[in-house]
Design a protein around this motif. Structure first.
Motif, PDB file in Angstrom:
ATOM      1  N   MET A  90       0.847  -1.189   0.000  1.00 35.76           N
ATOM      2  CA  MET A  90       0.000   0.000   0.000  1.00 35.76           C
ATOM      3  C   MET A  90       0.887   1.245   0.000  1.00 35.76           C
ATOM      4  O   MET A  90       1.826   1.339   0.789  1.00 35.76           O
ATOM      5  N   LYS A  91       0.562   2.186  -0.893  1.00 31.30           N
ATOM      6  CA  LYS A  91       1.345   3.422  -0.996  1.00 31.30           C
ATOM      7  C   LYS A  91       0.409   4.621  -0.840  1.00 31.30           C
ATOM      8  O   LYS A  91      -0.604   4.719  -1.539  1.00 31.30           O
ATOM      9  N   VAL A  92       0.766   5.522   0.088  1.00 34.46           N
ATOM     10  CA  VAL A  92      -0.086   6.676   0.409  1.00 34.46           C
ATOM     11  C   VAL A  92       0.717   7.961   0.262  1.00 34.46           C
ATOM     12  O   VAL A  92       1.826   8.075   0.796  1.00 34.46           O
ATOM     13  N   MET A  93       0.130   8.920  -0.444  1.00 35.94           N
ATOM     14  CA  MET A  93       0.696  10.265  -0.575  1.00 35.94           C
ATOM     15  C   MET A  93      -0.131  11.216   0.282  1.00 35.94           C
ATOM     16  O   MET A  93      -1.337  11.366   0.086  1.00 35.94           O
ATOM     17  N   HIS A  94       0.506  11.850   1.273  1.00 32.08           N
ATOM     18  CA  HIS A  94      -0.172  12.819   2.131  1.00 32.08           C
ATOM     19  C   HIS A  94       0.153  14.241   1.673  1.00 32.08           C
ATOM     20  O   HIS A  94       1.298  14.544   1.316  1.00 32.08           O
ATOM     21  N   ILE A  95      -0.851  15.131   1.732  1.00 31.17           N
ATOM     22  CA  ILE A  95      -0.648  16.554   1.494  1.00 31.17           C
ATOM     23  C   ILE A  95      -1.120  17.284   2.751  1.00 31.17           C
ATOM     24  O   ILE A  95      -2.288  17.187   3.138  1.00 31.17           O
ATOM     25  N   HIS A  96      -0.214  18.001   3.397  1.00 31.92           N
ATOM     26  CA  HIS A  96      -0.543  18.645   4.671  1.00 31.92           C
ATOM     27  C   HIS A  96       0.142  20.008   4.721  1.00 31.92           C
ATOM     28  O   HIS A  96       1.363  20.099   4.800  1.00 31.92           O
ATOM     29  N   PHE A  97      -0.663  21.077   4.684  1.00 31.59           N
ATOM     30  CA  PHE A  97      -0.114  22.430   4.725  1.00 31.59           C
ATOM     31  C   PHE A  97      -0.374  23.115   6.062  1.00 31.59           C
ATOM     32  O   PHE A  97      -0.367  24.341   6.158  1.00 31.59           O
ATOM     33  N   GLY A  98      -0.632  22.338   7.115  1.00 25.28           N
ATOM     34  CA  GLY A  98      -0.895  22.910   8.421  1.00 25.28           C
ATOM     35  C   GLY A  98       0.363  23.402   9.107  1.00 25.28           C
ATOM     36  O   GLY A  98       1.490  23.184   8.647  1.00 25.28           O
ATOM     37  N   LYS A  99       0.163  24.066  10.243  1.00 21.59           N
ATOM     38  CA  LYS A  99       1.271  24.658  10.987  1.00 21.59           C
ATOM     39  C   LYS A  99       1.526  23.883  12.271  1.00 21.59           C
ATOM     40  O   LYS A  99       2.261  22.915  12.289  1.00 21.59           O
ATOM     41  N   GLU A 100       0.911  24.298  13.361  1.00 25.38           N
ATOM     42  CA  GLU A 100       1.123  23.666  14.656  1.00 25.38           C
ATOM     43  C   GLU A 100      -0.228  23.525  15.346  1.00 25.38           C
ATOM     44  O   GLU A 100      -1.025  24.450  15.356  1.00 25.38           O
ATOM     45  N   GLY A 101      -0.485  22.373  15.921  1.00 24.42           N
ATOM     46  CA  GLY A 101      -1.735  22.196  16.641  1.00 24.42           C
ATOM     47  C   GLY A 101      -2.127  20.737  16.742  1.00 24.42           C
ATOM     48  O   GLY A 101      -1.350  19.821  16.418  1.00 24.42           O
ATOM     49  N   GLY A 102      -3.384  20.504  17.159  1.00 22.21           N
ATOM     50  CA  GLY A 102      -3.864  19.145  17.342  1.00 22.21           C
ATOM     51  C   GLY A 102      -3.903  18.349  16.055  1.00 22.21           C
ATOM     52  O   GLY A 102      -3.602  17.150  16.043  1.00 22.21           O
ATOM     53  N   ALA A 103      -4.298  19.000  14.935  1.00 28.20           N
ATOM     54  CA  ALA A 103      -4.340  18.293  13.657  1.00 28.20           C
ATOM     55  C   ALA A 103      -2.959  17.819  13.254  1.00 28.20           C
ATOM     56  O   ALA A 103      -2.790  16.721  12.697  1.00 28.20           O
ATOM     57  N   GLU A 104      -1.957  18.624  13.548  1.00 28.83           N
ATOM     58  CA  GLU A 104      -0.583  18.255  13.206  1.00 28.83           C
ATOM     59  C   GLU A 104      -0.092  17.105  14.092  1.00 28.83           C
ATOM     60  O   GLU A 104       0.610  16.206  13.620  1.00 28.83           O
TER      61      GLU A 104
END
Length: 343
Positions: free
Chosen positions: A1-15
């Protein structure tokens, strides 16, 4: 399984959850690549789990087109089974790549669906959020998959580092300093509880106002600002209770982190905590904005060590049965496998 993540967040719970999931999927043998902003403090926490690319996405700039060109090259080389966008901006950047399942993970209630043109499935972190996207007219796939924490009991920091007496009752609050997190109400509540100290772990645009409030209320001798901490668990371990006072909280990752650290938890009756927690079983729940009740809940925990232990045990049990790393990562892998099978 191969997954590409895109994440433009900064700092916080989501990160923090992004880091947790990338690590958990790596442990399960998933090959991953990630696109993130430059200079993220948590980059080091995923370096051994994924190939990392850095870039900045802006709606109207040359960088947007350069990043799109770069993404096409990454996809051509990697050929992922799944592309997973985190939050709004990353979802707007989702490529129209037909050879992968295209997922957006929602960490909050969307105001509209215009960001998800190229998305096939929305992952919502609560049932209420899933109902909201359906109300907005979403006709494609919807899955409800909550979060988990990797928080475990760790050695506490020395209280003297926070200029706090060893025998004081310490309440810990954690998160981004924005109005909806209600840290001002937490400061006002701590003023009403004699001898209690408050440690605020985080940072954000409200910090100066919060520091000013502690001075105005005369509690600057009992409120400590720890700043943003990539690993906040040592601060949780050194506290006696954990408090959440948000007026709006989609899920409440911090509930899990408080429980994972073994702390009795108090929360406002916001959306996510109301679904996650059961009053008097694994936490104490008070109405949003009810300052006197929040102060009473803190006072009760201070005065009743048996209650603190009972709520701590209840929180650990809720994590084990409803929000374990195994269960949540299983759900993601099942979703990824289903999407890959449809290609």
């Amino acid at each position: 399984m191969k997954v590409m993540h895109i994440h433009f967040g900064k700092e916080g719970g989501a990160e923090r959850f992004f880091v947790n999931l990338v690590n958990a999927l790596h442990d399960r043998g998933v090959e991953q690549r990630v696109l993130i902003r430059p200079d993220r403090s948590w980059r080091k926490d995923i370096e051994g789990c994924a190939t990392i690319y850095e870039g900045i996405f802006r709606r109207v700039s040359l960088s947007r087109f350069l990043l799109q060109w770069r993404m096409r090259r990454i996809l051509r080389d990697f050929r992922p089974d799944v592309i997973m966008a985190w939050q709004l901006r990353a979802s707007r950047f989702m490529p129209a790549y037909k050879d992968a399942m295209r997922i957006s993970r929602l960490g909050d209630y969307p105001e509209h669906l215009g960001y998800y043109t190229n998305v096939e499935t929305l992952v919502c972190i609560t049932p209420d959020m899933a109902a909201k996207v359906r109300e907005l007219g979403w006709k494609r796939g919807v899955e409800v998959i909550a979060n988990f924490t990797r928080a475990t009991p760790v050695a506490p920091i020395a209280r003297k580092e926070m200029q706090t007496p060893a025998d004081a009752f310490v309440v810990v609050g954690m998160g981004r300093f924005v109005k909806r997190k209600g840290f001002d109400g937490l400061i006002r509540a701590i003023k009403k509880v004699d001898g209690a100290y408050l440690w605020l772990v985080g940072d954000g645009p409200e910090r100066e106002r919060l520091e000013q409030l502690t001075n105005e209320l005369g509690v600057d001798d009992r409120v400590r600002f720890a700043g943003w901490q990539t690993n906040a668990y040592g601060y949780l371990a050194a506290g006696d209770a954990f408090a959440i006072n948000s007026s709006h909280e989609p899920l409440g990752n911090v509930c899990f982190e408080g429980w994972g650290a073994g702390k009795a938890t108090i929360s406002s009756r916001a959306e996510g905590p109301s679904w996650v927690m059961t009053d008097e079983v694994d936490g104490r729940i008070v109405y949003c904005g009810a300052g006197a009740r929040l102060a009473n809940a803190i006072r009760r925990l201070r005065d009743d060590p048996e209650l603190r232990e009972r709520l701590s045990a209840g929180g650990r049990e809720t994590l084990r049965t409803r929000f374990s790393e195994q269960a949540i990562s299983d759900a993601y892998i099942e979703l990824f496998s289903k999407g890959a099978a449809q290609r």
